[in-house]
Design an enzyme around this catalytic site. Structure first.
Site, PDB file in Angstrom:
ATOM      1  N   ASP A   1       0.819  -1.213   0.000  1.00 52.98           N
ATOM      2  CA  ASP A   1       0.000   0.000   0.000  1.00 52.98           C
ATOM      3  C   ASP A   1       0.854   1.265   0.000  1.00 52.98           C
ATOM      4  O   ASP A   1       1.948   1.288   0.574  1.00 52.98           O
ATOM      5  CB  ASP A   1      -0.917  -0.019   1.235  1.00 52.98           C
TER       6      ASP A   1
ATOM      7  N   ARG B   1      -1.012   8.676 -10.254  1.00 56.70           N
ATOM      8  CA  ARG B   1      -1.040   7.508  -9.362  1.00 56.70           C
ATOM      9  C   ARG B   1      -0.434   6.274 -10.025  1.00 56.70           C
ATOM     10  O   ARG B   1       0.211   5.457  -9.371  1.00 56.70           O
ATOM     11  CB  ARG B   1      -2.494   7.194  -8.953  1.00 56.70           C
TER      12      ARG B   1
ATOM     13  N   HIS C   1       2.223   2.836  -9.004  1.00 57.54           N
ATOM     14  CA  HIS C   1       2.052   1.381  -9.201  1.00 57.54           C
ATOM     15  C   HIS C   1       3.262   0.827  -9.953  1.00 57.54           C
ATOM     16  O   HIS C   1       3.807  -0.218  -9.592  1.00 57.54           O
ATOM     17  CB  HIS C   1       0.762   1.076  -9.972  1.00 57.54           C
TER      18      HIS C   1
ATOM     19  N   LEU D   1      10.126 -21.123  -2.672  1.00 55.30           N
ATOM     20  CA  LEU D   1       9.183 -20.171  -2.061  1.00 55.30           C
ATOM     21  C   LEU D   1       7.869 -20.251  -2.836  1.00 55.30           C
ATOM     22  O   LEU D   1       7.894 -20.383  -4.062  1.00 55.30           O
ATOM     23  CB  LEU D   1       9.744 -18.742  -2.171  1.00 55.30           C
TER      24      LEU D   1
HETATM   25  C1  IPE Z   1      -5.417  -2.675  -0.008  1.00 54.32           C
HETATM   26  O1  IPE Z   1      -5.098  -1.347  -0.188  1.00 54.32           O
HETATM   27  C2  IPE Z   1      -5.460  -3.396  -1.320  1.00 54.32           C
HETATM   28  C3  IPE Z   1      -4.179  -3.631  -1.988  1.00 54.32           C
HETATM   29  C4  IPE Z   1      -3.014  -3.263  -1.545  1.00 54.32           C
HETATM   30  C5  IPE Z   1      -4.256  -4.354  -3.234  1.00 54.32           C
HETATM   31  P1  IPE Z   1      -6.198  -0.223  -0.386  1.00 54.32           P
HETATM   32  O2  IPE Z   1      -5.473   1.047  -0.592  1.00 54.32           O
HETATM   33  O3  IPE Z   1      -7.163  -0.626  -1.433  1.00 54.32           O
HETATM   34  O4  IPE Z   1      -6.954  -0.241   1.019  1.00 54.32           O
HETATM   35  P2  IPE Z   1      -7.794   0.914   1.752  1.00 54.32           P
HETATM   36  O5  IPE Z   1      -8.798   1.415   0.773  1.00 54.32           O
HETATM   37  O6  IPE Z   1      -6.821   1.974   2.145  1.00 54.32           O
HETATM   38  O7  IPE Z   1      -8.398   0.244   2.931  1.00 54.32           O
HETATM   39  C1  IPE Z   2      -1.661   0.166  -3.336  1.00 57.85           C
HETATM   40  O1  IPE Z   2      -1.410   1.530  -3.409  1.00 57.85           O
HETATM   41  C2  IPE Z   2      -1.908  -0.458  -4.686  1.00 57.85           C
HETATM   42  C3  IPE Z   2      -3.259  -0.996  -4.861  1.00 57.85           C
HETATM   43  C4  IPE Z   2      -4.234  -0.887  -4.007  1.00 57.85           C
HETATM   44  C5  IPE Z   2      -3.524  -1.677  -6.101  1.00 57.85           C
HETATM   45  P1  IPE Z   2      -2.603   2.580  -3.444  1.00 57.85           P
HETATM   46  O2  IPE Z   2      -3.006   2.796  -4.864  1.00 57.85           O
HETATM   47  O3  IPE Z   2      -3.702   2.135  -2.558  1.00 57.85           O
HETATM   48  O4  IPE Z   2      -1.896   3.862  -2.872  1.00 57.85           O
HETATM   49  P2  IPE Z   2      -2.476   4.884  -1.806  1.00 57.85           P
HETATM   50  O5  IPE Z   2      -2.921   4.087  -0.629  1.00 57.85           O
HETATM   51  O6  IPE Z   2      -3.608   5.600  -2.476  1.00 57.85           O
HETATM   52  O7  IPE Z   2      -1.333   5.780  -1.482  1.00 57.85           O
HETATM   53 MG    MG Z   3      -4.074   2.413  -0.587  1.00 58.35          MG
END
Ligand code: IPE
Ligand code: IPE
Ligand code: MG
Length: 254
Positions: free
Chosen positions: A34, A47, A51, A145
């Site tokens: 995250d 964004r 990724h 793994l």
């Molecule tokens: C959890 O992160 C999902 C993944 C990392 C794939 P999110 O960014 O979607 O979670 P919330 O919305 O902060 O709970």
């Molecule tokens: C995690 O990073 C990736 C996925 C959920 C796919 P985010 O996209 O949730 O990044 P933040 O949390 O908005 O910073």
């Molecule tokens: Mg997130």
């Protein structure tokens, strides 16, 4: 003849895993990757750049997991709730997951990583499922793994899907509804062979599960690291394992 695997690449900094005894190493680590969006925002980037930058973090973490002796990693790549994002971001994430799995499968195979998909087929792009299946077939004999790629995964969805299958089998008298134990129930999860999660690691500073591996993490040790996913590397995992090694796990015992 047993397959020969390539050793993990050392970290460019020269860092080595901390010296811990084997009982201090978690067997199964669940990783919530995250913070990509925030990482990109801080740099004035879209964004999606966050990724993209996160791909290297996962690969480095896999190398580091092998080095320290972790046997199973589950990576949360796309949740059943992530469909709520903008159509553009969802489209990007689908194509990105497909491409990462394709471009990294040979490296995974050489390292002896067994790749498995964990998730729900509904709505998931068929091209993503196809790449996951190719990676599964290529790597199924590996044993260094296990990497569970959790794509279109949700803990509640997984439990609901298991209950549905159990109910159907009970209806058609294939199983006795009075004999459903936790052990029987687990056979209906997406990957019945998955070990219970020992260490649940989330980056980005958020302290929640966001619906990841709910059943399997019942007794996991939770470690939340204040670093955004694209800044994570194997040293973040090793630090989390050092924290894990200090915890006392009781499993309900006194
Ligand atoms: C959890 O992160 C999902 C993944 C990392 C794939 P999110 O960014 O979607 O979670 P919330 O919305 O902060 O709970
Ligand atoms: C995690 O990073 C990736 C996925 C959920 C796919 P985010 O996209 O949730 O990044 P933040 O949390 O908005 O910073
Ligand atoms: Mg997130």
């Amino acid at each position: 003849m047993a397959k020969k695997f390539r050793a993990p690449t050392p970290h460019p900094s020269g860092a080595k895993p901390p010296k811990l005894s084997s009982d201090q190493i978690p067997r199964h680590v669940a990783v919530v990757m995250d913070g990509n969006g925030r990482w990109a925002k801080a740099r004035g980037l879209p964004r999606t750049s966050g990724h993209e930058a996160g791909e290297a973090s996962l690969l480095d973490l896999v190398h580091g997991a092998i080095e320290i002796g972790v046997k199973e990693v589950s990576a949360y790549a796309f949740s059943t709730e992530n469909w709520r994002r903008s159509p553009e971001e969802v489209k990007f994430l689908m194509g990105f997951n497909r491409d990462v799995i394709r471009r990294r499968r040979d490296e995974m195979n050489e390292l002896g990583v067994k790749v498995r998909w964990v998730g729900r087929p509904q709505k998931l792009w068929s091209s993503v499922i196809k790449e996951l299946q190719i990676a599964e077939e290529l790597t199924h004999g590996n044993n260094i793994l296990t990497l569970n790629m959790c794509v279109n995964y949700g803990g509640r969805a997984e439990i609901v899907d298991a209950v549905t299958r159990i109910a159907l089998e009970a209806k058609s008298k294939k199983i006795d509804p009075t004999k459903i134990s936790a052990k029987v129930f687990e056979k209906y999860l997406y990957q019945p062979k998955m070990n219970d999660v020992d260490l649940f690691l989330r980056s980005s500073g958020e302290q929640r599960t966001s619906n990841f591996l709910l059943w399997q993490s019942a007794y996991a040790e939770m470690v939340f690291m204040d670093v955004l996913w694209p800044d994570v590397d194997r040293r973040t995992l090793w630090r989390a394992i050092e924290i894990y090694a200090e915890r006392e796990r009781r499993f309900g015992k006194a």
